[in-house]
Design an enzyme around this catalytic site. Structure first.
Site, mmCIF file in Angstrom:
data_model
loop_
_atom_site.group_PDB
_atom_site.id
_atom_site.type_symbol
_atom_site.label_atom_id
_atom_site.label_comp_id
_atom_site.label_asym_id
_atom_site.label_seq_id
_atom_site.Cartn_x
_atom_site.Cartn_y
_atom_site.Cartn_z
ATOM 1 N N GLU A 1 0.823 -1.217 0.000
ATOM 2 C CA GLU A 1 0.000 0.000 0.000
ATOM 3 C C GLU A 1 0.848 1.255 0.000
ATOM 4 O O GLU A 1 2.017 1.216 0.314
ATOM 5 C CB GLU A 1 -0.940 0.026 1.206
ATOM 6 C CG GLU A 1 -0.301 -0.364 2.529
ATOM 7 C CD GLU A 1 0.884 0.427 2.951
ATOM 8 O OE1 GLU A 1 0.800 1.681 2.893
ATOM 9 O OE2 GLU A 1 1.912 -0.163 3.342
ATOM 10 N N GLU B 1 4.411 -0.421 0.914
ATOM 11 C CA GLU B 1 4.373 -0.610 -0.541
ATOM 12 C C GLU B 1 4.268 -2.075 -0.954
ATOM 13 O O GLU B 1 4.006 -2.383 -2.110
ATOM 14 C CB GLU B 1 5.629 -0.032 -1.240
ATOM 15 C CG GLU B 1 5.880 1.422 -1.018
ATOM 16 C CD GLU B 1 7.137 1.903 -1.753
ATOM 17 O OE1 GLU B 1 7.810 1.095 -2.423
ATOM 18 O OE2 GLU B 1 7.441 3.100 -1.659
#
Lengths: 352, 352
Positions: A175, A318
């Site tokens: 994310e 991420e």
């Protein structure tokens, strides 16, 4: 909601006999029993997850979902909100940490906009699953409507099922979203029952004053919104984020399809927590790639009953930890499928 | 000995300014400073080791050296001595743990016989650097002569320099030898000054009675042989092993050529300890791939000032931990060389 009910009904705990059979195979390989430690435990879990099939990690996919968070109005982040969109551009050009680590691990990265405030023009490689113009400020009101929460989860489910139809055999959660560790702290406090200050960390690297504002924002978010800890959709709607909902959907789809779902850091694990409230058996399909330095991460993993495989002091998100973990999952799979047995290699076992 | 003097003179500590320059580069990459944790620290160390050059792990080589140990006469192992040779056969057929994990990591495995008792016929893939018919029983006499100790180290140096001439850019240490954790305990106790019972573990998996025999054998080895802790060759000769000497040689060659030397478990780290006594600056070139469950391993790593990157409960040896670590070293190298900078990607940094 019909989609979520379908998934919940499809998610069942793995069969212990598959794990026991895997262990018998591992104990025949040319090594002292248990001497490959957690790689053996991981191989056993992969076999259980796949319903007894030999483990393989040929086609891993990392879902890096991005969205913005209204709570940044409270001054909880070291970075401006524009960075969410800028980092999405970086993902699309292949220059971010997750791109580099996913390339090394031969993993595909699905980059999806779940609600970034700065408009992101359509282009190849960018998946739009826009649920709203960033969440509302959870320190003042609910993050999103219940319909948006269901929509975010179902969008994650659909993206995961597309990937699974294309052969994905491991789903990693990742994310990006300035402010999203604040939402993750709120989600984690609600679902685990931990104290707010124990699950609120420094995110991208904030100072003491900003940390106190962040703790205060999370406290107010819980007081004002009063999420129901037994209703995962309610927790997401009141204090979560669009990308967190999407990742919960990926986790539910992975569990329903009996695939390993690899958590990343604190925010991705908040998605795992929500999935585990919606469908408690989903937690059997979750693997904790690493332990983030965010203090709430260990709390969340403990609540899920998961022990991380890596502890490298990472806190980037991420999907970077999930990407590094893919090498360990492959190592476990290769050990299981490629090592010689004592019998086949003509090696003596331990003395009776 | 001339060879060892040449190497010792060639080994110098890395320059701190190379590490500082590497850190400045890492801080410009699109991530909050330090957010990739130990992968950043590893990238910085790789740059320092290579004298300022960008890190690359294109051609890793794992040295899996095998030899037998006379101390097995004391009943210190769960496995019969014949297993050393049987496992060498397994290495040559590619069925052992280190083969599987090295294949995954695209690493070459150099399998060398440094003194296996069971005769191993010559064949492609088997390197013979036979120093003697196994060591003597260290609980009763010196493991080997001083000339044999120098010969073992120099044989390791020669194999490493051959590999380096062929392009090797990372050297991993691995070993096989029934009884060799007993020798490693003795080496570790001498060099670190730790108590014997704190550095003697369960090896391949022994019971309480065997563990007490093992502790007793190590104590007698130290009393009878009285190794000089300031003379690495003496420690090796009195209580070490041929394969441990070979690995010390690989470590010295790696340090002299400014290449990363990756320790594996307890026995390989005993080789690193001996190298660090012979040439103290060599320790700057050592990387601790993982923490073994052998209790003496943490003691040895602490003495060398090294923190392990992985903690997976492994205790197989062979170079298996070094093989898994190669993925982390590559991750560190790729981050350093492939990630976009804030400037190149147009991403805002933290607010002033």
């Amino acid at each position: 909601m019909r989609e979520l009910h379908r998934l919940r009904d499809a998610i069942a705990a793995p069969r212990p006999e598959d794990g026991a059979a895997a262990q018998r195979h591992l104990d025949q390989l040319t090594k002292p029993p248990g001497s490959l430690g957690r790689l053996e435990e991981l191989a056993r879990r992969l076999v259980e997850i796949r319903g007894g099939r030999a483990p393989a990690v040929d086609c891993p996919v990392i879902f890096t979902f991005a969205a913005d968070h209204g709570v940044v109005q409270e001054g909880v982040s070291a970075y401006p909100q524009a960075v969410t969109a800028q980092m999405v551009e970086n993902f699309l050009r292949g220059g971010a940490g997750v791109n580099v680590l996913a390339r090394q691990a031969r993993a595909r990265v699905v980059v999806a906009d779940f609600g970034v405030v700065t408009p992101l023009p359509a282009r190849p490689g960018l998946v739009s699953r826009w649920v709203g113009n960033g969440t509302k400020n959870i320190a003042r009101e609910a993050a999103m409507t219940r319909a948006q929460a269901v929509g975010a989860i179902e969008a994650g489910v659909a993206l995961a099922e597309d990937a699974i139809a294309g052969g994905a055999d491991l789903l990693g959660l990742g994310e990006m979203g300035i402010g999203n560790t604040t939402a993750a702290s709120a989600v984690t406090a609600v679902i685990t029952g931990a104290r707010v200050e124990d699950v609120t960390g420094r995110g991208t690297g904030i100072d003491d004053a900003t940390w106190r504002r962040k703790v205060d924002a999370v406290r107010r978010a819980l007081e004002i919104n009063r999420p129901d800890p037994d209703d995962g959709v309610d927790v997401l709607a009141r204090v979560g984020g669009f990308e967190i909902g999407g990742l919960a959907g990926v986790a539910l789809a992975g569990a329903a399809h009996r695939l390993p779902v690899v958590l990343d850091g604190f925010v991705a694990t908040a998605g795992g927590l929500i999935a585990s409230v919606i469908a408690p058996a989903a937690r059997h399909y979750l693997l904790a790639s690493h332990r983030s330095v965010e203090p709430g991460h260990a709390v969340a993993l403990g609540h899920l009953g998961l022990a991380p495989y890596l502890d490298l002091g990472m806190r980037l998100g991420e999907g970077t930890g999930a990407a590094v973990f893919i090498h360990l999952a492959r190592a476990a799979a290769h050990i299981y499928t490629e090592m010689a047995t004592f019998k086949s290699a003509g090696v003596d076992g331990p003395r009776a």
